[in-house]
Design a protein around this motif. Sequence first.
Motif, PDB file in Angstrom:
ATOM      1  N   CYS A   1      -8.900  15.629  -0.777  1.00 64.01           N
ATOM      2  CA  CYS A   1      -8.402  14.503   0.025  1.00 64.01           C
ATOM      3  C   CYS A   1      -9.339  13.322  -0.201  1.00 64.01           C
ATOM      4  O   CYS A   1      -8.909  12.238  -0.562  1.00 64.01           O
ATOM      5  CB  CYS A   1      -8.377  14.908   1.498  1.00 64.01           C
ATOM      6  SG  CYS A   1      -7.847  13.579   2.587  1.00 64.01           S
TER       7      CYS A   1
ATOM      8  N   ARG B   1      -6.920  13.452  -8.097  1.00 64.32           N
ATOM      9  CA  ARG B   1      -6.793  12.602  -6.922  1.00 64.32           C
ATOM     10  C   ARG B   1      -8.085  12.667  -6.116  1.00 64.32           C
ATOM     11  O   ARG B   1      -8.874  13.611  -6.247  1.00 64.32           O
ATOM     12  CB  ARG B   1      -5.593  12.970  -6.047  1.00 64.32           C
ATOM     13  CG  ARG B   1      -5.609  14.346  -5.404  1.00 64.32           C
ATOM     14  CD  ARG B   1      -4.920  14.348  -4.031  1.00 64.32           C
ATOM     15  NE  ARG B   1      -5.714  13.615  -3.053  1.00 64.32           N
ATOM     16  CZ  ARG B   1      -5.232  12.945  -2.022  1.00 64.32           C
ATOM     17  NH1 ARG B   1      -3.947  12.934  -1.795  1.00 64.32           N
ATOM     18  NH2 ARG B   1      -6.031  12.312  -1.185  1.00 64.32           N
TER      19      ARG B   1
ATOM     20  N   LYS C   1     -10.752   5.879   2.902  1.00 57.83           N
ATOM     21  CA  LYS C   1      -9.930   6.815   3.659  1.00 57.83           C
ATOM     22  C   LYS C   1      -9.363   6.197   4.930  1.00 57.83           C
ATOM     23  O   LYS C   1     -10.115   5.859   5.842  1.00 57.83           O
ATOM     24  CB  LYS C   1     -10.769   8.054   4.053  1.00 57.83           C
ATOM     25  CG  LYS C   1     -11.171   8.948   2.909  1.00 57.83           C
ATOM     26  CD  LYS C   1     -10.024   9.406   2.016  1.00 57.83           C
ATOM     27  CE  LYS C   1      -8.926  10.154   2.743  1.00 57.83           C
ATOM     28  NZ  LYS C   1      -7.752  10.398   1.860  1.00 57.83           N
TER      29      LYS C   1
ATOM     30  N   GLU D   1      -6.463   5.796  -3.523  1.00 57.53           N
ATOM     31  CA  GLU D   1      -5.802   4.867  -2.598  1.00 57.53           C
ATOM     32  C   GLU D   1      -6.508   3.523  -2.480  1.00 57.53           C
ATOM     33  O   GLU D   1      -7.744   3.449  -2.465  1.00 57.53           O
ATOM     34  CB  GLU D   1      -5.705   5.531  -1.218  1.00 57.53           C
ATOM     35  CG  GLU D   1      -5.041   4.624  -0.187  1.00 57.53           C
ATOM     36  CD  GLU D   1      -4.541   5.339   1.041  1.00 57.53           C
ATOM     37  OE1 GLU D   1      -4.615   6.582   1.125  1.00 57.53           O
ATOM     38  OE2 GLU D   1      -4.052   4.631   1.952  1.00 57.53           O
TER      39      GLU D   1
ATOM     40  N   GLN E   1      -2.785   4.075  -5.343  1.00 60.39           N
ATOM     41  CA  GLN E   1      -1.917   4.632  -4.298  1.00 60.39           C
ATOM     42  C   GLN E   1      -1.894   3.696  -3.099  1.00 60.39           C
ATOM     43  O   GLN E   1      -2.942   3.274  -2.618  1.00 60.39           O
ATOM     44  CB  GLN E   1      -2.477   6.000  -3.921  1.00 60.39           C
ATOM     45  CG  GLN E   1      -1.864   6.657  -2.727  1.00 60.39           C
ATOM     46  CD  GLN E   1      -2.426   8.059  -2.527  1.00 60.39           C
ATOM     47  OE1 GLN E   1      -2.745   8.766  -3.498  1.00 60.39           O
ATOM     48  NE2 GLN E   1      -2.580   8.474  -1.300  1.00 60.39           N
TER      49      GLN E   1
ATOM     50  N   GLY F   1      -0.913   3.996   0.637  1.00 58.23           N
ATOM     51  CA  GLY F   1      -0.691   5.113   1.550  1.00 58.23           C
ATOM     52  C   GLY F   1       0.416   4.870   2.556  1.00 58.23           C
ATOM     53  O   GLY F   1       0.893   3.744   2.741  1.00 58.23           O
ATOM     54  N   ALA F   2       0.795   5.975   3.210  1.00 56.72           N
ATOM     55  CA  ALA F   2       1.888   5.928   4.178  1.00 56.72           C
ATOM     56  C   ALA F   2       1.659   4.862   5.254  1.00 56.72           C
ATOM     57  O   ALA F   2       2.580   4.140   5.636  1.00 56.72           O
ATOM     58  CB  ALA F   2       2.025   7.299   4.825  1.00 56.72           C
ATOM     59  N   ARG F   3       0.403   4.770   5.708  1.00 58.85           N
ATOM     60  CA  ARG F   3       0.111   3.828   6.795  1.00 58.85           C
ATOM     61  C   ARG F   3       0.192   2.374   6.352  1.00 58.85           C
ATOM     62  O   ARG F   3       0.197   1.477   7.176  1.00 58.85           O
ATOM     63  CB  ARG F   3      -1.265   4.134   7.391  1.00 58.85           C
ATOM     64  CG  ARG F   3      -1.269   5.425   8.206  1.00 58.85           C
ATOM     65  CD  ARG F   3      -2.655   6.051   8.305  1.00 58.85           C
ATOM     66  NE  ARG F   3      -2.548   7.417   8.804  1.00 58.85           N
ATOM     67  CZ  ARG F   3      -2.217   8.467   8.039  1.00 58.85           C
ATOM     68  NH1 ARG F   3      -1.963   8.308   6.752  1.00 58.85           N
ATOM     69  NH2 ARG F   3      -2.120   9.672   8.562  1.00 58.85           N
TER      70      ARG F   3
ATOM     71  N   LYS G   1       3.573   5.493  -1.266  1.00 55.63           N
ATOM     72  CA  LYS G   1       3.945   6.614  -0.403  1.00 55.63           C
ATOM     73  C   LYS G   1       4.912   6.157   0.678  1.00 55.63           C
ATOM     74  O   LYS G   1       4.908   4.991   1.078  1.00 55.63           O
ATOM     75  CB  LYS G   1       2.689   7.242   0.209  1.00 55.63           C
ATOM     76  CG  LYS G   1       1.833   7.955  -0.859  1.00 55.63           C
ATOM     77  CD  LYS G   1       0.716   8.753  -0.243  1.00 55.63           C
ATOM     78  CE  LYS G   1       0.823  10.215  -0.593  1.00 55.63           C
ATOM     79  NZ  LYS G   1      -0.196  11.027   0.109  1.00 55.63           N
TER      80      LYS G   1
ATOM     81  N   ARG H   1       6.049  12.065   1.207  1.00 59.77           N
ATOM     82  CA  ARG H   1       4.919  12.798   1.783  1.00 59.77           C
ATOM     83  C   ARG H   1       5.196  13.269   3.200  1.00 59.77           C
ATOM     84  O   ARG H   1       4.279  13.568   3.953  1.00 59.77           O
ATOM     85  CB  ARG H   1       3.645  11.952   1.726  1.00 59.77           C
ATOM     86  CG  ARG H   1       3.804  10.535   2.206  1.00 59.77           C
ATOM     87  CD  ARG H   1       3.818  10.348   3.704  1.00 59.77           C
ATOM     88  NE  ARG H   1       2.516  10.578   4.284  1.00 59.77           N
ATOM     89  CZ  ARG H   1       2.320  10.922   5.552  1.00 59.77           C
ATOM     90  NH1 ARG H   1       3.371  11.068   6.374  1.00 59.77           N
ATOM     91  NH2 ARG H   1       1.109  11.089   6.024  1.00 59.77           N
TER      92      ARG H   1
ATOM     93  N   HIS I   1       0.263  16.680   2.475  1.00 56.25           N
ATOM     94  CA  HIS I   1       0.472  15.883   3.690  1.00 56.25           C
ATOM     95  C   HIS I   1       1.853  16.169   4.276  1.00 56.25           C
ATOM     96  O   HIS I   1       2.075  15.999   5.469  1.00 56.25           O
ATOM     97  CB  HIS I   1       0.290  14.392   3.404  1.00 56.25           C
ATOM     98  CG  HIS I   1      -1.122  14.064   3.028  1.00 56.25           C
ATOM     99  ND1 HIS I   1      -1.567  14.113   1.732  1.00 56.25           N
ATOM    100  CD2 HIS I   1      -2.206  13.739   3.778  1.00 56.25           C
ATOM    101  CE1 HIS I   1      -2.856  13.828   1.697  1.00 56.25           C
ATOM    102  NE2 HIS I   1      -3.277  13.604   2.922  1.00 56.25           N
TER     103      HIS I   1
ATOM    104  N   GLU J   1      -3.553  18.447  -2.500  1.00 55.73           N
ATOM    105  CA  GLU J   1      -4.978  18.498  -2.200  1.00 55.73           C
ATOM    106  C   GLU J   1      -5.540  19.881  -2.529  1.00 55.73           C
ATOM    107  O   GLU J   1      -4.979  20.908  -2.143  1.00 55.73           O
ATOM    108  CB  GLU J   1      -5.211  18.122  -0.738  1.00 55.73           C
ATOM    109  CG  GLU J   1      -4.879  16.642  -0.540  1.00 55.73           C
ATOM    110  CD  GLU J   1      -5.151  16.081   0.826  1.00 55.73           C
ATOM    111  OE1 GLU J   1      -5.250  14.848   0.919  1.00 55.73           O
ATOM    112  OE2 GLU J   1      -5.249  16.848   1.800  1.00 55.73           O
TER     113      GLU J   1
HETATM  114  C1  PEP Z   1      -3.789  10.714   1.031  1.00 55.16           C
HETATM  115  O1  PEP Z   1      -3.017  10.940   0.070  1.00 55.16           O
HETATM  116  O2  PEP Z   1      -4.989  10.968   1.012  1.00 55.16           O
HETATM  117  C2  PEP Z   1      -3.202  10.159   2.269  1.00 55.16           C
HETATM  118  C3  PEP Z   1      -3.976   9.602   3.204  1.00 55.16           C
HETATM  119  O3  PEP Z   1      -1.893  10.311   2.343  1.00 55.16           O
HETATM  120  P1  PEP Z   1      -0.802   9.578   3.286  1.00 55.16           P
HETATM  121  O4  PEP Z   1      -0.978   8.104   3.080  1.00 55.16           O
HETATM  122  O5  PEP Z   1       0.480  10.110   2.731  1.00 55.16           O
HETATM  123  O6  PEP Z   1      -1.074  10.028   4.690  1.00 55.16           O
END
Ligand code: PEP
Length: 345
Positions: A102, A126, A131, A164, A182, A184-186, A207, A237, A272, A298
Amino acid sequence: MVIIMKPEASAQNIKGVIEVIQNAGLTAKVTEGVQQQIVAVIGDKSKVSSVPFDAMPGVDHSVAISKSYKLASRESHPMDSVVDVDGIEIGGGNFVVMAGPCAVESREQLMEAAEIAKKGGAQFLRGGAYKPRTSPYSFQGLEEEGLKYLAEAKEKTGLRIVTEVTQVESVEIVAKYSDLMQVGARNMQNFSLLKEVGRANKPVMLKRGLAATLDEWLNAAEYILSEGNDKVILCERGIRSYETYTRNTLDLAAVAAVKHLSHLPIIVDPSHGTGKWRLVKPMALAAVAAGADGIIMEMHPNPAKALSDGAQSLTPEHYYDLMRDVNKLAKFMRDEDIKSIDLEG
Ligand code: PEP
Ligand code: MN
């Protein structure tokens, strides 16, 4: 787009709607319904996208028929897009695997993970250097130091790097050290970040947001594409649902739906998507069967010691086991000879 008039709409009301459409240089076609009249807008409907038809006298409601995203749509690009990530093609029938921790935790942890990822057959390593954590007190990543370790791991193993990028200010530095950025989802609807990666000369993996519809997700991809970056890959994801046993609900139907709606490659994140290492292999296999262009998962040399997402991280042994079966199934899915066997005969 069609505008459905109220049953009691007057001829004047219909004329008003037609005039607005014609004044925008478009054609209006009126159809007589049993009770209501329907006005269809023919031409580039973006010219009337800001017209509040629903507020006009005599209008019951309007319905958008064509999609708001254009560049991401299959109509604009009937063939599958193939995104070249430093020599590795994603999409168009190639199946890629991205594996690693991760988070980048230390040089030693990352180099060990890279060797394992390579040995198992992944093409990408990855690891998050930045983070985005739910809690501000959780480990936030090694930032540039982590990016340097990723670049070093690439040099040692040849694995391509996916990592990310969480903010506009870091796009340049993340692009410098990685092969695939990347989002990310957020951050799926962080529009300034989407525009910035859209201006970068680097492939992007977008994502799906925690609660994003396919339409919202493809519109987010449109932000990147519309800035001129056509190297966009989607990543399912999992989405938030009422189920709490799994961390998210992995929406594998989205893979088939996206293949129909869009030409962009799509990969699946069963880590995830489930939050539980035991579920990663079955969902990885299901992703292959659903037609995904790859998986990202992961894997940690020692998940029990992981600084983030240990519960969903595969041990090296579980990772090797997954890879054996994923490779078999991916080969089966690709093999025209096997697929053309006449099962009836
Ligand atoms: C990740 O891939 O480490 C991650 C934080 O994923 P996600 O944005 O999908 O939560
Ligand atoms: Mn994670």
